[in-house]
Design an enzyme around this catalytic site. Structure first.
Site, PDB file in Angstrom:
ATOM      1  CD  GLU A  11      -2.880  -1.185   2.370  1.00  0.00           C
ATOM      2  OE1 GLU A  11      -2.711  -0.348   3.292  1.00  0.00           O
ATOM      3  OE2 GLU A  11      -3.793  -2.028   2.375  1.00  0.00           O
ATOM      4  CG  HIS A  14      -6.041   0.422   4.772  1.00  0.00           C
ATOM      5  ND1 HIS A  14      -4.927  -0.357   4.931  1.00  0.00           N
ATOM      6  CD2 HIS A  14      -6.830   0.132   5.838  1.00  0.00           C
ATOM      7  CE1 HIS A  14      -5.021  -1.083   6.027  1.00  0.00           C
ATOM      8  NE2 HIS A  14      -6.171  -0.804   6.591  1.00  0.00           N
TER       9      HIS A  14
END
Length: 529
Positions: free
Chosen positions: A261, A279
């Site tokens: 990420e 997220h």
């Protein structure tokens, strides 16, 4: 007399400062300005951060007065827990602050994949009117699989109950009675994959769950399956998911989490049958406010010397000095017990024998439960939520205390009774001025072995040559054996070997040894110290 200094290194909700109250000097600093942060830490008794401030070994070394690091959220990737523990600094977070937000996001992803909401929105804003292109499906009378029935999975089940869908779930740590209470039919992972029209994932990322949903699982799925992951990146094998989506083996997916990420260059982002979010599980005003208030309360408790339920590394509070060394031991033994039994537990008992029985040892029960659930659930496990996790899973818990300990000054044990009536147990003690943690029994076999990060436990028929077999296999795999104990209850009966190794043993090596020595038990247990 000066007030304790609480350093706030990132923007937190006004309610956070209100929850701290008037008993502290609150100082603000930009946690991303490294020189300013290190300078401010010199006088800080506590620091409150979110995700941008790095509280590493250097930062902790710059804070001689620091007693507590508080993360207003769940993740602790930006906090060096080992360095904090070594310095005697408590680390706390807000493990339950985002559970509702995470559950609601998962449901949002389910609806988005079912009704093409993001794509339809983008299409209409681009000046197009393509109603037929976005024909979706209803949840009514569909089968929705929930993988993981902990707190978030349970919230998802409760919220889906009103949609007229059939709910099935996979969670080896939940009893059928508990599943029935929340309206979920327990099933195997294969059954969930085969029967579900939608799947939502709510489990922790561990070595066992990493890549748990991969090619073989997608091969069992219906072509109309839509799968959602708002839990942890990597539980779904991203390569296998890409192939399943690209080939239309399954209908769609919704991801809030990724292996890396941000997922720059991830081929999943090129597909038109996937919904992605960056997220956002904890990204609500309510979750952020709950997190701030929660850690502010923990800071107050920590600086007052009280028990801090959400401490992730050490227990605070008025605990007798003779009891404190047993806290870490019990957490580690709880992890060992979980490694031995996994799911299917109906009751857990913590036993305390010896001189410390004269004191309040209730924290040892909490520590044992915390260790047991550490790798079993998605949520951060703490002293306050571990008993709730046991209750939610229908696991009875009790603490027994006895002042008599025949072989050691103090001995603690944690036992699990399985649903089939079998019993598993781990006993241990703390020895010497350096407080060495020793395992002294496993499942009734007496041993004496120092607690270690990587353990292998095996039970087999006692006969010559066994040590040579697994010693050779481990050596060829590059795994060094650090220590070993072999115990038996009678000649020619069953033998138990407990081995500590310097690195995890590959699963295929363990399976090969298991087959060759015909072991009835073969467990690799990796602890989180």
């Amino acid at each position: 007399m000066s007030k304790p200094v609480v350093l706030i290194a990132e923007e937190l909700s006004p309610a956070t400062v209100e929850a701290l109250g008037p008993d502290f000097d609150v100082v603000n600093v930009d946690g991303t300005d490294r020189p300013a942060l290190l300078a401010a830490l010199a006088t800080a008794d506590a620091i409150l951060v979110r995700s941008a401030t790095q509280v590493d070994a250097e930062a902790i070394a710059a804070a001689p007065k620091l007693k507590v690091v508080a993360r207003a959220g769940v993740g602790l990737d930006n906090v060096d827990i080992k360095a904090a523990t070594a310095a005697g600094v408590m680390v706390v977070n807000a493990p339950t602050s985002n559970v509702i937000s995470a559950a609601e996001l998962a449901i949002g992803l389910i609806f988005s994949t079912a009704r093409f909401i993001p794509d339809a929105n983008a299409s209409l804003k681009a000046g197009q009117w393509k109603r037929s292109q976005f024909t979706g499906v209803e949840l009514y009378e569909k089968t929705i699989g929930i993988i993981g029935l902990g707190r978030i999975g349970t919230l998802v089940a409760q919220r889906l109950a009103g949609f007229g869908a059939r709910l099935i779930g996979f969670d080896p740590y939940v009893t059928p009675a508990r599943a029935e209470q929340i309206g979920v039919e327990l099933a195997t992972l294969d059954e969930v994959m085969e029967q579900s029209d939608f799947i939502t994932i709510h489990i922790p990322k561990t070595p066992e769950t990493t890549g748990m949903i991969a090619g073989p699982q997608f091969a069992k799925a219906k072509p109309n399956l839509r799968i959602v992951n708002a839990s942890r990146g990597g539980i779904i094998d991203e390569t296998a998911l890409y192939e399943a989506l690209k080939s239309k083996q399954i209908a769609g997916a919704g991801l809030d989490v990724f292996v890396s990420e941000p997922p720059t260059g991830n081929p999943l982002l090129t597909l038109d049958n996937i919904v992605v979010t960056p997220h956002l599980g904890a990204s609500t005003d309510e979750a952020q406010e709950k997190a701030g208030i929660s850690v502010a309360k923990s800071v107050r408790l920590a600086l007052a010397g009280d028990l801090v339920p959400d401490a992730v590394n050490v227990a605070g509070g008025n605990i007798d000095s003779s009891v404190k060394p047993g806290i870490s031991l019990m957490e580690n033994m709880g992890q060992v017990l979980f490694g031995l039994v996994g799911g299917g537990v109906s009751s857990i008992e913590v036993e305390v024998r010896g001189e410390i029985a004269a004191h309040d040892v209730s924290v040892l029960k909490l520590a044992g439960l915390k260790g047991f659930f550490q790798n079993a659930v998605t949520e951060q496990v703490s002293y306050v939520n571990a008993p709730l996790m046991a209750e939610q899973r229908g696991i009875d818990v009790k603490l027994t205390v006895d002042s008599v300990s025949e072989e050691y000054r103090n001995v603690t044990a944690i036992k699990a009774v399985m649903n089939d009536g079998t019993i598993a147990s781990v006993s241990g003690t703390v020895i010497g001025p350096k407080l060495h943690q020793k395992i002294v029994a496993i499942n009734g076999y007496e041993v004496e072995l120092e607690m270690a990060e990587h353990l292998v436990v095996m039970v087999y028929s006692d006969r010559p040559g066994i040590v040579g077999i697994y010693g050779k296999a481990f050596s060829e795999a590059g795994v060094n054996i650090a220590a070993m104990q072999i115990a038996r209850q009678q000649k020619g009966g069953k033998a138990l070997s407990v081995i500590t190794v310097d690195s995890p043993v590959p699963a295929d090596v363990l399976e090969g040894v298991r087959k060759e020595i015909q072991a009835e038990t073969m467990k690799a247990i990796d602890l989180q110290f």
